[in-house]
Scaffold this motif. Structure first.
Motif: not given
Ligand code: CTP
Ligand code: MG
Length: 231
Positions: A121-130
């Motif tokens: 969940v965090e890695s997908v969210a981080a990629a959007v945030r990036a």
């Protein structure tokens, strides 16, 4: 113990959970079937609530099970429950409409992927945030894939190297997902497909074996084993 969501988080997660589970065989709606004595939906929401960036969780439940689902999830995490629709896409749209102002990243996650780790969940969210507008977790395809025509006649072999099996949670900049759903015509089985139709680039990140979709009885048996061994 009831998990707290993060009031400073920037992520809303939509959880379509309104499907019947026809391929799992007769019984209650799939999200309410038991895995290790607890409904699939409880496992899924517990793992979402354990992800540090999650501010909001909206569950689209079977229309006849709204109260049951609210009761079930109350001790797990503070979630919003709305009635789902006849197709997965309609369930996602209903959940999206219930997201409050605030979170600018929206993830869409199948209740049927009950053992998805919070890290994914965090890695997908981080990629959007990036800066990516649309992000999907994927695994390489391990089987040889054939295209087959009438009479089960093989038409050809597809180049496996270019194929990926797609999981959830799929992550989006909120405005992109809202535009994609507003523009949707035919129902699709994933949200990235709607975004592709807008011409918005969709980027892949590594998925997780634990994010398997519990679809058939074999998957449930596998999930029981994974849970018993620490998933
Ligand atoms: N889903 C939903 N609303 C629908 C159909 C599906 O919210 N009208 C959800 C399911 O609850 C599931 C996810 O979408 O969490 C993925 O769908 P799938 O695995 O196909 O689940 P079911 O539709 O329940 O299973 P089946 O197709 O075997 O009936
Ligand atoms: Mg289905």
């Amino acid at each position: 113990m009831t998990a707290q969501l993060n009031p400073r988080g920037d992520v809303a997660v939509l959880v379509p959970a309104a499907g019947a589970g026809v391929r799992l065989g007769p019984g209650r709606p799939k999200a309410l079937r038991l895995l290790g004595g607890e409904p699939l939906l409880v496992h899924a929401v517990r793992r979402l609530a354990a992800a540090a960036s999650v501010h909001t969780v909206v569950v689209a439940a079977p229309a006849g099970e709204l109260d049951a689902v609210r009761e079930l999830l109350a001790p797990v995490a503070p979630v919003t429950v709305v009635p789902g629709g006849a197709e997965r896409q309609a369930s996602v749209a209903a959940a999206l409409a219930a997201v409050p102002a605030g979170p600018e990243i929206v993830l869409v996650h199948d209740a049927a992927r009950a053992l998805t780790p919070p890290d994914l969940v965090e890695s997908v969210a981080a990629a959007v945030r990036a800066g990516h507008d649309a992000v999907i977790p994927v695994l390489p395809v391990v089987d040889t894939i054939k295209e087959v025509g009438a009479g089960e006649l093989v038409l050809g072999t597809v180049d496996r190297a270019a194929l990926r099996a797609v999981q959830t949670p799929q992550g989006f900049r909120r405005a992109v997902l809202a535009t994609a759903h507003a523009a949707a015509t035919d129902p699709l089985t994933d949200d990235a497909g709607l975004v592709e139709k807008l011409g918005v680039p969709v980027v892949c990140v590594p998925g997780s074996e634990y994010a398997l979709k519990i679809t058939r009885p074999f998957d449930l048996a596998l999930a029981e084993h994974l849970l018993a061994t620490g998933a």
